[in-house]
Design a protein around this motif. Structure first.
Motif, short mmCIF file in Angstrom:
data_model
loop_
_atom_site.label_atom_id
_atom_site.label_comp_id
_atom_site.label_asym_id
_atom_site.label_seq_id
_atom_site.Cartn_x
_atom_site.Cartn_y
_atom_site.Cartn_z
N TYR A 188 0.84 -0.99 0.09
CA TYR A 188 -0.15 -0.10 0.15
C TYR A 188 0.66 1.30 0.11
O TYR A 188 0.26 2.44 -0.15
N PHE A 225 5.36 5.93 -0.05
CA PHE A 225 6.40 6.78 0.34
C PHE A 225 7.77 6.50 -0.36
O PHE A 225 7.83 5.41 -0.97
N GLY A 275 11.16 7.54 7.79
CA GLY A 275 11.49 6.69 6.69
C GLY A 275 10.26 6.31 6.05
O GLY A 275 9.34 7.05 6.05
N GLY A 276 10.54 5.31 5.05
CA GLY A 276 11.40 4.22 5.15
C GLY A 276 11.51 3.73 6.62
O GLY A 276 10.74 3.61 7.04
N GLU A 279 11.50 6.46 13.70
CA GLU A 279 10.42 5.47 13.26
C GLU A 279 11.07 4.14 13.11
O GLU A 279 12.36 3.79 12.71
N ASN A 334 10.53 -0.27 12.21
CA ASN A 334 9.67 -1.43 11.63
C ASN A 334 9.64 -2.44 12.69
O ASN A 334 10.79 -2.89 13.28
N GLY A 345 5.68 0.98 13.31
CA GLY A 345 4.54 0.78 12.47
C GLY A 345 3.97 -0.71 12.71
O GLY A 345 4.56 -1.61 12.54
N GLN A 361 0.24 -1.23 11.97
CA GLN A 361 -0.73 -1.28 11.19
C GLN A 361 -2.02 -2.00 11.34
O GLN A 361 -3.14 -1.68 11.22
N ARG A 419 3.29 -6.83 4.60
CA ARG A 419 4.31 -6.66 5.93
C ARG A 419 4.94 -8.06 5.93
O ARG A 419 4.29 -9.02 5.97
N ASP A 422 1.58 3.00 14.84
CA ASP A 422 0.98 3.46 13.90
C ASP A 422 -0.14 2.35 13.51
O ASP A 422 0.07 1.16 13.34
N GLY A 437 -6.11 6.29 7.52
CA GLY A 437 -7.18 5.85 6.63
C GLY A 437 -6.42 5.10 5.20
O GLY A 437 -5.64 6.36 4.69
N LYS A 449 -4.99 4.75 1.70
CA LYS A 449 -5.01 5.60 0.63
C LYS A 449 -3.99 4.75 -0.23
O LYS A 449 -2.97 4.53 0.11
C1 LIG Z 1 6.39 7.03 6.96
S1 LIG Z 1 5.70 5.45 7.18
C2 LIG Z 1 6.93 4.61 7.90
C3 LIG Z 1 6.68 3.49 9.07
C4 LIG Z 1 7.70 2.37 9.11
N1 LIG Z 1 8.35 2.51 7.90
C5 LIG Z 1 6.51 1.04 9.11
O1 LIG Z 1 6.02 0.95 8.03
O2 LIG Z 1 6.80 0.46 10.02
C6 LIG Z 1 4.50 6.01 8.59
C7 LIG Z 1 3.05 5.19 8.53
O3 LIG Z 1 2.46 5.77 7.29
C8 LIG Z 1 1.41 4.80 7.31
N2 LIG Z 1 1.10 4.57 5.91
C9 LIG Z 1 2.05 4.50 4.95
N3 LIG Z 1 1.25 4.38 3.74
C10 LIG Z 1 -0.14 4.55 3.85
C11 LIG Z 1 -1.13 4.33 2.99
N4 LIG Z 1 -0.79 4.23 1.74
N5 LIG Z 1 -2.36 4.73 3.54
C12 LIG Z 1 -2.59 4.79 4.79
N6 LIG Z 1 -1.41 5.01 5.86
C13 LIG Z 1 0.02 4.76 5.17
C14 LIG Z 1 1.60 3.74 7.98
O4 LIG Z 1 0.82 3.60 9.22
C15 LIG Z 1 2.88 3.89 8.43
O5 LIG Z 1 3.58 3.05 9.56
#
Ligand SMILES: C[S@@+](CC[C@H](N)C(=O)[O-])C[C@H]1O[C@@H](n2cnc3c(N)ncnc32)[C@H](O)[C@@H]1O
Ligand code: SF4
Length: 359
Positions: A18, A21, A57-58, A86, A88, A111, A113, A125, A150, A182, A184
Motif C-alpha cells: 500500500y 512513500f 522513513g522508510g 520510526e 519497523n 509501524g 498497521q 508486511r 501506527d 485511513g 490511501k
Molecule cells: C512513513 S511510514 C513509515 C513507518 C515504518 N516504515 C513502518 O512501516 O513500520 C509511517 C506510517 O504511514 C502509514 N502509511 C503508509 N502508507 C500508507 C497508506 N498508503 N495509507 C495509509 N497509511 C499509510 C503507516 O501507518 C506507516 O506506519
C-alpha cells in the motif's frame, strides 16, 4: 531560528503493497547515503540547539546504532530535545533498542498497521503481531517512556470489530501515543495496479474512524490522526501543525525556512550525487495564511483568531465570516475560547470545508 530537524532514511527491506512513500529496497546504498547526509547537514545546518529531531522513513531501524550515531553527532541537542525514530517491528532486538536509547533517542514510533496476521500478510508486511508486541516490550525494557504505534484502517478484509480490538490491544500494551491513518492507495504502490478486494469504502472508513474516537476516548484526540496520553503529544508534529520552521535532510525530505518551502531530490542516485540540491518555493502572504488555516484546523485546539490576526494583520472572523457562519450553524465547526475548530462531523468532510478558505 530553526529548531526542528527531519531526517529521511529512504530504505526498506521490501515495499509494503500500500506504500507510496519514497523508500527503496536497496540497503546496499546505506553507507553512501550517510556520507551524502553528512555533507548536506554540514552545509545547511547552522548549529541551533534543537527542540525536536525526527528520524523517519522508510525504515530508519535498518541503520546500525553506529550509523545513526554518525548522523546524530552532527546535530546539537540535549536531554530536553524530543528525539523520535520510526521503527519497523521485524528483526528488532532488545540489544538494538538499548543501543539506540544510549544515543539519546527518547521517542519511538513503531509501524504496527494491524494485529491481524492475515491482514499483515495480505498487505505485504513481513512481521507478525507478536513482533509488534515484542518490540513494545523491548522498548519499555530498554527504558523508553514514550512509544507510539501506527495503525491503518480500511485495510483489505478488516472489520470495525477487528480494528477496534487492535486499538484496545494497543492500549493494553501500554503505549502512550497512537496514530491512525485511513488507507490511501496512491500511484506508485503495488495496490494501485493490483487493487485489493474487500477494502472499506469511504463510509466504512468514516465509521471506523468514529469508532476509533470512541475507543480511544481516554486518550487526547489532539490532532485529526493522532491520540495521546496527557503530556505525550508529538512535539515534532505539533511543530508542523503550528506552521513553524524546520530543516529537512535526506532524499525527498521537505523543509520550511524563512517562509520558503523546499524539497530535496526524490531520486536516490540523483540525491547521492548532489545532496545539496533543493527545490525551493517562496510562499506569498496569502499562501502562508492558507497553510496556517489548513494546519491549524488539524489540531484539536483549532485556529486561534488572536494569533492569526496578529501574524497576518487581518481580521479573520470578518474575512471568513460567510464560511464560519455557514459551518458553525451546520455543526461542522464550533467556537472555542480563542477561535474555532472542526467538530467530529467537520473532520469527516474537512477537505471540502478547508477548500473554501482558499483564495
Ligand atoms: C512513513 S511510514 C513509515 C513507518 C515504518 N516504515 C513502518 O512501516 O513500520 C509511517 C506510517 O504511514 C502509514 N502509511 C503508509 N502508507 C500508507 C497508506 N498508503 N495509507 C495509509 N497509511 C499509510 C503507516 O501507518 C506507516 O506506519
Ligand atoms: S510502510 Fe514503512 S516499511 Fe512499508 S514500504 Fe512504507 S516506509 Fe517501508
Amino acid at each position: 531560528m530553526t529548531e526542528s530537524v527531519y531526517i529521511h532514511i529512504p530504505f526498506c527491506r521490501q515495499k509494503c503493497k500500500y506504500c507510496s512513500f519514497v523508500s527503496f529496497a536497496h540497503p546496499e546504498f546505506i553507507e553512501k547515503y550517510i556520507e551524502a547526509l553528512e555533507k548536506e547537514i554540514k552545509y545547511f545546518y547552522k548549529g541551533e540547539r534543537l527542540k525536536t529531531l525526527y528520524i523517519g522513513g522508510g525504515t530508519p531501524s535498518l541503520l546500525t546504532a553506529k550509523q545513526l550515531e554518525k548522523i546524530l553527532t552532527l546535530l546539537n541537542f540535549d536531554s530536553k530535545t524530543e528525539v523520535t525514530m520510526e521503527l519497523n517491528p521485524e528483526h528488532l532486538t532488545e540489544d538494538y533498542l538499548k543501543e539506540i536509547k544510549n544515543l539519546s533517542i527518547n521517542r519511538l514510533s513503531i509501524g504496527c498497521q494491524s494485529f491481524d496476521g492475515r491482514i499483515l500478510e495480505e498487505i505485504g508486511r513481513k512481521h507478525s503481531p507478536q513482533d509488534v508486541e515484542n518490540a513494545v516490550k523491548f522498548a519499555f525494557e530498554a527504558g523508553f517512556e514514550n512509544v507510539s504505534l501506527d495503525f491503518i484502517y480500511g485495510l483489505p478484509n478488516q472489520t470495525i470489530e477487528s480494528f477496534t480490538s487492535d486499538l484496545k490491544h494497543a492500549k493494553e500494551l501500554g503505549v502512550q501515543h497512537i496514530s491512525l491513518y485511513g488507507l490511501k492507495i496512491e500511484e506508485g504502490c503495488y495496490f494501485y495496479n493490483h487493487p485489493p478486494k474487500n477494502i472499506a469504502d469511504e463510509d466504512l472508513q468514516a465509521d471506523m474512524y468514529l469508532k476509533a474516537i470512541e475507543t480511544l476516548s481516554d486518550f487526547e484526540h489532539y490532532e485529526i490522526s493522532n491520540f495521546a496520553q496527557e503530556g505525550f503529544y508529538s512535539r515534532h508534529n505539533l511543530n508542523y501543525w503550528n506552521n513553524t520552521h524546520y530543516y529537512g535532510f535526506g532524499t525527498a525530505a521537505h523543509g520550511y525556512e524563512n517562509n520558503t518551502r523546499y524539497s530535496n531530490q526524490t531520486n536516490l542516485k540523483a540525491y547521492l550525487s548532489d545532496p545539496l540540491k533543493k527545490f525551493e518555493h517562496s510562499l506569498t502572504a496569502q499562501e502562508r495564511l492558507e497553510e496556517e488555516i489548513f494546519l491549524g484546523f488539524r489540531r484539536k485546539s483549532g485556529v486561534n483568531f488572536g494569533l492569526i490576526n496578529k501574524k497576518f494583520n487581518i481580521n479573520f472572523e470578518q474575512k471568513y465570516s460567510k464560511i464560519l457562519d455557514k459551518y458553525i450553524s451546520s455543526g461542522h465547526l464550533e467556537r472555542t475560547e480563542y477561535g474555532c475548530k472542526l467538530t467530529v462531523k467537520g473532520i469527516l468532510v474537512s477537505n471540502m470545508i478547508l477548500s473554501e478558505f482558499l483564495d
